[in-house]
Design a protein around this motif. Structure first.
Motif, PDB file in Angstrom:
ATOM      1  N   TYR A  65      23.805  79.779 187.937  1.00 27.57           N
ATOM      2  CA  TYR A  65      24.217  81.136 187.595  1.00 27.57           C
ATOM      3  C   TYR A  65      22.998  81.978 187.266  1.00 27.57           C
ATOM      4  CZ  TYR A  65      26.523  84.991 185.151  1.00 27.57           C
ATOM      5  OH  TYR A  65      26.960  86.232 184.752  1.00 27.57           O
ATOM      6  N   THR A  78      21.904  84.867 185.418  1.00 25.55           N
ATOM      7  CA  THR A  78      22.449  85.685 184.330  1.00 25.55           C
ATOM      8  C   THR A  78      22.075  87.162 184.462  1.00 25.55           C
ATOM      9  OG1 THR A  78      20.521  85.226 182.934  1.00 25.55           O
ATOM     10  CG2 THR A  78      22.407  83.736 182.731  1.00 25.55           C
ATOM     11  N   ASP A 125      24.257  88.367 187.650  1.00 19.34           N
ATOM     12  CA  ASP A 125      25.666  87.979 187.659  1.00 19.34           C
ATOM     13  C   ASP A 125      26.068  87.374 189.011  1.00 19.34           C
ATOM     14  OD1 ASP A 125      28.256  87.627 186.634  1.00 19.34           O
ATOM     15  OD2 ASP A 125      28.917  89.563 187.438  1.00 19.34           O
ATOM     16  N   GLU A 132      20.493  79.600 185.315  1.00 22.53           N
ATOM     17  CA  GLU A 132      20.973  78.540 184.425  1.00 22.53           C
ATOM     18  C   GLU A 132      21.951  77.675 185.199  1.00 22.53           C
ATOM     19  OE1 GLU A 132      21.181  81.301 180.376  1.00 22.53           O
ATOM     20  OE2 GLU A 132      23.012  80.415 181.187  1.00 22.53           O
ATOM     21  N   ARG A 151      25.495  75.613 184.896  1.00 25.92           N
ATOM     22  CA  ARG A 151      26.679  75.620 184.041  1.00 25.92           C
ATOM     23  C   ARG A 151      27.794  74.799 184.675  1.00 25.92           C
ATOM     24  NH1 ARG A 151      27.358  81.846 181.917  1.00 25.92           N
ATOM     25  NH2 ARG A 151      25.262  82.071 181.049  1.00 25.92           N
TER      26      ARG A 151
END
Length: 159
Positions: free
Chosen positions: A36, A38, A41, A117, A119
């Motif tokens: 992801y 951040t 998005d 990241e 997740r």
């Protein structure tokens, strides 16, 4: 192995450039591992570009390790998606597999800038995110990425 094709609205009708990549579908306890960004998005399956002389299998092992910090053992390649945008053919090979350990990430400058990241999210949530590809009107790269990941997950998960 299954094959799918995606032809973008901006495809020139022929290509003179090929970009090759490997991607991982990693499932655990009803969740899927995603990368992801951040700052932008943007969600995606872990993976990335194949280096010169590298096999698709070694590429996915390296990319998962670099992006997520997980040691990944892929099974066979289960899907190939060929995408055509402008003058480029993008080849993505998808592997399922298992995590065998943890190590340090090694993000590129672009990945750091994007706030990349890893997740774990529910599989249904991931499908919901990627299913919104047709709602993305002003960002062709993101629309195409979400369409590719949505079709890949549907095919691999048998949905």
């Amino acid at each position: 192995m299954n094959n799918l094709e995606i032809i973008g609205n901006n495809y020139f009708g022929e290509y003179d450039c090929i970009r090759e990549a490997s991607r991982a579908v990693i499932l655990k306890d009803g969740k899927i591992l995603l990368s992801y960004e951040t700052k932008n998005d943007i969600w995606m399956l872990p993976g990335g570009g194949k280096e010169i002389g590298e096999t698709y299998r070694n590429c996915v092992i390296r990319e998962v390790c670099e992006e997520t910090g997980y040691l990944f053992v892929p099974s066979k390649c289960v899907l190939e998606i060929d995408e055509y945008y402008e003058n480029v053919r993008y080849i993505s090979k998808y592997f399922i597999g298992t995590i065998t350990g943890k190590t340090d990430t090694h993000l590129t400058k672009a990945e750091i800038k994007g706030g990349l990241e890893s997740r774990w999210i529910l599989i249904e949530e991931a499908l919901g995110i990627f299913s919104k590809h047709s709602e993305i009107k002003d960002f062709e790269e993101k629309r195409g990425l979400y369409l590719r990941e949505y079709l890949a997950l549907q095919k691999i998960l048998g949905r």
